[in-house]
Design a protein around this motif. Structure first.
Motif, PDB file in Angstrom:
ATOM      1  N   SER A   1       0.838  -1.185   0.000  1.00  0.00           N
ATOM      2  CA  SER A   1       0.000   0.000   0.000  1.00  0.00           C
ATOM      3  C   SER A   1       0.878   1.242   0.000  1.00  0.00           C
ATOM      4  N   THR A   2       0.266   2.355   0.284  1.00  0.00           N
ATOM      5  CA  THR A   2       0.988   3.600   0.471  1.00  0.00           C
ATOM      6  C   THR A   2       0.620   4.148   1.833  1.00  0.00           C
ATOM      7  N   VAL A   3       1.420   5.064   2.353  1.00  0.00           N
ATOM      8  CA  VAL A   3       1.125   5.685   3.642  1.00  0.00           C
ATOM      9  C   VAL A   3       1.355   7.186   3.520  1.00  0.00           C
ATOM     10  N   PRO A   4       0.478   8.003   4.168  1.00  0.00           N
ATOM     11  CA  PRO A   4      -0.808   7.570   4.732  1.00  0.00           C
ATOM     12  C   PRO A   4      -1.834   7.451   3.623  1.00  0.00           C
ATOM     13  N   PHE A   5      -3.028   6.999   3.949  1.00  0.00           N
ATOM     14  CA  PHE A   5      -4.106   6.968   2.978  1.00  0.00           C
ATOM     15  C   PHE A   5      -5.315   7.656   3.602  1.00  0.00           C
ATOM     16  N   GLY A   6      -5.394   8.969   3.387  1.00  0.00           N
ATOM     17  CA  GLY A   6      -6.445   9.754   4.028  1.00  0.00           C
ATOM     18  C   GLY A   6      -6.296   9.669   5.537  1.00  0.00           C
ATOM     19  N   SER A   7      -7.400   9.455   6.217  1.00  0.00           N
ATOM     20  CA  SER A   7      -7.385   9.371   7.682  1.00  0.00           C
ATOM     21  C   SER A   7      -7.184   7.947   8.177  1.00  0.00           C
ATOM     22  N   LEU A   8      -7.088   6.989   7.261  1.00  0.00           N
ATOM     23  CA  LEU A   8      -6.983   5.587   7.642  1.00  0.00           C
ATOM     24  C   LEU A   8      -5.536   5.228   7.982  1.00  0.00           C
ATOM     25  N   ILE A   9      -5.338   4.629   9.131  1.00  0.00           N
ATOM     26  CA  ILE A   9      -4.015   4.161   9.542  1.00  0.00           C
ATOM     27  C   ILE A   9      -4.016   2.647   9.529  1.00  0.00           C
ATOM     28  N   MET A  10      -3.230   2.075   8.630  1.00  0.00           N
ATOM     29  CA  MET A  10      -3.165   0.629   8.497  1.00  0.00           C
ATOM     30  C   MET A  10      -2.338   0.023   9.636  1.00  0.00           C
ATOM     31  N   PRO A  11      -2.640  -1.211  10.038  1.00  0.00           N
ATOM     32  CA  PRO A  11      -1.947  -1.832  11.183  1.00  0.00           C
ATOM     33  C   PRO A  11      -0.603  -2.441  10.788  1.00  0.00           C
ATOM     34  N   ILE A  12       0.288  -1.624  10.248  1.00  0.00           N
ATOM     35  CA  ILE A  12       1.580  -2.137   9.799  1.00  0.00           C
ATOM     36  C   ILE A  12       2.371  -2.779  10.937  1.00  0.00           C
ATOM     37  N   PRO A  13       2.427  -2.188  12.150  1.00  0.00           N
ATOM     38  CA  PRO A  13       3.167  -2.855  13.226  1.00  0.00           C
ATOM     39  C   PRO A  13       2.622  -4.251  13.547  1.00  0.00           C
ATOM     40  N   THR A  14       1.311  -4.423  13.509  1.00  0.00           N
ATOM     41  CA  THR A  14       0.721  -5.744  13.771  1.00  0.00           C
ATOM     42  C   THR A  14       1.088  -6.724  12.667  1.00  0.00           C
ATOM     43  N   LEU A  15       1.044  -6.266  11.428  1.00  0.00           N
ATOM     44  CA  LEU A  15       1.427  -7.129  10.311  1.00  0.00           C
ATOM     45  C   LEU A  15       2.887  -7.556  10.434  1.00  0.00           C
ATOM     46  N   HIS A  16       3.754  -6.615  10.800  1.00  0.00           N
ATOM     47  CA  HIS A  16       5.163  -6.944  10.984  1.00  0.00           C
ATOM     48  C   HIS A  16       5.351  -7.922  12.144  1.00  0.00           C
ATOM     49  N   LYS A  17       4.585  -7.741  13.190  1.00  0.00           N
ATOM     50  CA  LYS A  17       4.690  -8.614  14.363  1.00  0.00           C
ATOM     51  C   LYS A  17       4.517 -10.080  13.982  1.00  0.00           C
ATOM     52  N   TYR A  18       3.624 -10.344  13.052  1.00  0.00           N
ATOM     53  CA  TYR A  18       3.335 -11.727  12.662  1.00  0.00           C
ATOM     54  C   TYR A  18       4.139 -12.175  11.440  1.00  0.00           C
ATOM     55  N   GLY A  19       4.973 -11.286  10.927  1.00  0.00           N
ATOM     56  CA  GLY A  19       5.828 -11.660   9.808  1.00  0.00           C
ATOM     57  C   GLY A  19       5.200 -11.524   8.442  1.00  0.00           C
ATOM     58  N   VAL A  20       4.159 -10.690   8.324  1.00  0.00           N
ATOM     59  CA  VAL A  20       3.551 -10.445   7.016  1.00  0.00           C
ATOM     60  C   VAL A  20       4.505  -9.585   6.178  1.00  0.00           C
ATOM     61  N   ASN A  21       4.646  -9.919   4.925  1.00  0.00           N
ATOM     62  CA  ASN A  21       5.469  -9.147   4.008  1.00  0.00           C
ATOM     63  C   ASN A  21       4.735  -7.856   3.656  1.00  0.00           C
ATOM     64  N   VAL A  22       5.191  -6.738   4.219  1.00  0.00           N
ATOM     65  CA  VAL A  22       4.571  -5.435   3.992  1.00  0.00           C
ATOM     66  C   VAL A  22       5.484  -4.610   3.089  1.00  0.00           C
ATOM     67  N   GLN A  23       4.927  -4.077   2.017  1.00  0.00           N
ATOM     68  CA  GLN A  23       5.691  -3.258   1.093  1.00  0.00           C
ATOM     69  C   GLN A  23       4.901  -1.986   0.785  1.00  0.00           C
ATOM     70  N   VAL A  24       5.611  -0.929   0.415  1.00  0.00           N
ATOM     71  CA  VAL A  24       4.937   0.346   0.162  1.00  0.00           C
ATOM     72  C   VAL A  24       5.380   0.926  -1.176  1.00  0.00           C
ATOM     73  N   GLY A  25       4.577   1.856  -1.666  1.00  0.00           N
ATOM     74  CA  GLY A  25       4.893   2.573  -2.885  1.00  0.00           C
ATOM     75  C   GLY A  25       4.202   3.916  -2.900  1.00  0.00           C
ATOM     76  N   ASN A  26       4.399   4.653  -3.968  1.00  0.00           N
ATOM     77  CA  ASN A  26       3.796   5.977  -4.115  1.00  0.00           C
ATOM     78  C   ASN A  26       2.374   5.923  -4.635  1.00  0.00           C
ATOM     79  N   ASP A  27       2.004   4.797  -5.298  1.00  0.00           N
ATOM     80  CA  ASP A  27       0.687   4.653  -5.915  1.00  0.00           C
ATOM     81  C   ASP A  27       0.530   5.721  -6.998  1.00  0.00           C
ATOM     82  N   SER A  28      -0.209   6.775  -6.726  1.00  0.00           N
ATOM     83  CA  SER A  28      -0.451   7.823  -7.726  1.00  0.00           C
ATOM     84  C   SER A  28       0.590   8.930  -7.610  1.00  0.00           C
ATOM     85  N   ILE A  29       1.087   9.371  -8.751  1.00  0.00           N
ATOM     86  CA  ILE A  29       1.974  10.537  -8.783  1.00  0.00           C
ATOM     87  C   ILE A  29       1.428  11.498  -9.829  1.00  0.00           C
ATOM     88  N   ILE A  30       0.775  12.531  -9.370  1.00  0.00           N
ATOM     89  CA  ILE A  30       0.222  13.566 -10.251  1.00  0.00           C
ATOM     90  C   ILE A  30      -0.619  12.937 -11.356  1.00  0.00           C
TER      91      ILE A  30
END
Length: 443
Positions: free
Chosen positions: A324-353
């Motif tokens: 996903s990307t961070v942040p996404f509006g007012s929504l805060i994704m549970p990245i620390p929880t995902l990391h705690k369990y070993g989920v592969n979390v990756q990020v990107g810019n998504d939209s650029i202009i």
């Protein structure tokens, strides 16, 4: 998913600046218009760098990590690989890194290179109505015009990513009845035009729905082309049935030996059911483990803590990653929880202009910084760990402070950055001074 898990990669090999000029003569301004120039492909990619700063361990006060130790080294590069990591030789005639910190090159793991306003006149987003279906209607109007310049603008967008230290991207590319396969073909031309400076993997993305706009045959054709993932979007709200759309994606991936990366914006019950159904399908087809991702997956940010933990554990067991990307509006994704369990979390810019959003900077280091602020990562250790969001989970030091990158034989793909350590780089969004991709100096 490790960096070599999918065989079909798009290697961009066509541009680089003179190594001697940048290293010996100082730093070049980070402007996309000036970062690339033709390269003599007959030259061997053999050179030595001196005064390269590498992280060597953590500094402790009792049991608390209070700093990061570094030292200067000489790095020998040969044919795109790190041939040797040697004691520093400051008096040698090697190219001078001037004490800059060497870090793994960055990776933008969720972007749409095929549709952007970047490289053209400024345009703000228009008022949205009708949710995702409303945006589909808008895309159907504007895509024909965008396609006229999409190759050129994709190249400019790649250059923006490079200027911010990224040498790799996962790009979703529209497969829909309006653009047909033209978005894919045009993007592949841009990638071909950039051959020695960037690597990408592509997602065949039915942005307008698989069944909503009758894109099944186009998706089947795209799956036989040079792409790496089968995409999808909101199986319930867009295509009307979770099972039907997901089964189509899974079968197409299995039949063509591709990965899966599905956009999931739905944040209610249908979103949760889609996550659970996809996990079940991956468990039924173990060859998809480590190759299946949910992009955004906003429903995770709406769940109670106990439910987040339960789903995170299931995602980890099935080796289904979240991108996903961070942040996404007012929504805060549970990245620390995902990391705690070993989920592969990756990020990107998504939209650029583009017509979805205008705030993309092209920097995934900035995304790591934003995540650190959102989740309270302010200690030396936590900031250093946050870097993995920008580097596809590659870190110079492991959690115990043992040096694990770079190593002899690694790809010579790295950034030189104006920071004393990873923690400072994340906290200050430190300036990228050079990007080297497979032994070629790009920026």
């Amino acid at each position: 998913m490790d960096q070599g898990s999918l065989s079909r990669k798009h290697f961009i090999r066509n541009s680089s600046l003179a190594l001697a000029g940048l290293m010996a003569g100082g730093h070049t301004a980070a402007t996309a218009a000036t970062i690339v120039a033709p390269v003599d492909q007959t030259k061997e990619r053999n050179f030595m760098l001196k005064n390269v700063r590498l992280e060597t361990g953590f500094e402790y006060d009792g049991e608390e990590i209070i700093g990061t130790q570094t030292a200067l080294f000489s790095i020998e590069i040969s044919n795109g690989k790190i041939k040797a990591i040697l004691p520093n030789t400051p008096q040698s005639d090697a190219k001078d890194a001037k004490g800059l910190l060497m870090l793994p090159a960055f990776s933008d793991m969720h972007i749409h290179l095929d549709k952007t306003y970047y490289g053209g006149p400024w345009k703000a987003t228009r008022r949205r109505s009708g949710g995702v279906k409303g945006m589909i209607a808008l895309e159907q109007q504007i895509l024909p015009e965008l396609l006229k310049t999409s190759t050129h603008r994709a190249e400019k967008l790649i250059e923006l990513l490079q200027s911010n230290g990224s040498s790799f991207a996962r790009s979703h590319v529209n497969i829909d009845p309006t653009s047909k396969l033209d978005s894919l073909v045009n993007l592949q031309k841009a990638l071909e035009n950039k051959k020695d400076s960037f690597t990408a993997e592509l997602v065949a993305f039915p942005q307008h729905g698989i069944y909503y706009t009758k894109s099944e045959s186009l998706m089947k054709e795209a799956a036989t082309m040079d792409i790496d993932f089968i995409g999808g979007v909101d199986p319930y709200s867009l295509d009307g049935q979770i099972e039907k759309a997901t089964d189509f994606i899974v079968k197409l991936a299995l039949d063509n030996q591709k990965g899966i990366d599905i956009h999931l914006h739905e944040s209610g019950e249908s979103g949760l059911k889609t996550v659970e159904y996809l996990i079940d399908k991956v468990n039924e087809n173990p060859s998809l483990k480590g190759k299946t991702f949910l992009s955004h997956c906003f429903v995770l940010g709406r769940l109670e803590k106990a439910q987040q933990e339960k789903i995170a554990e299931k995602l980890a067991e099935a080796q289904v990653g979240i991108v996903s990307t961070v942040p996404f509006g007012s929504l805060i994704m549970p990245i620390p929880t995902l990391h705690k369990y070993g989920v592969n979390v990756q990020v990107g810019n998504d939209s650029i202009i583009d017509h979805w959003n205008t705030f993309g900077s092209g920097s995934v280091l900035q995304k790591a910084n934003v995540a650190a602020q959102l989740y309270g990562y302010s200690t030396e250790f936590d900031l250093s760990r946050a870097l993995k969001l920008a580097t596809r989970n590659v870190l110079p030091l492991d959690d115990q402070g043992k040096q694990q990158w770079p190593r002899t034989g690694d790809d010579a793909t790295f950034v030189l950055i104006d920071a004393s350590c990873s923690a400072e780089a994340v906290s200050r969004i430190s300036s990228v001074k050079s990007l080297v991709h497979q032994g070629q100096l790009v920026y």
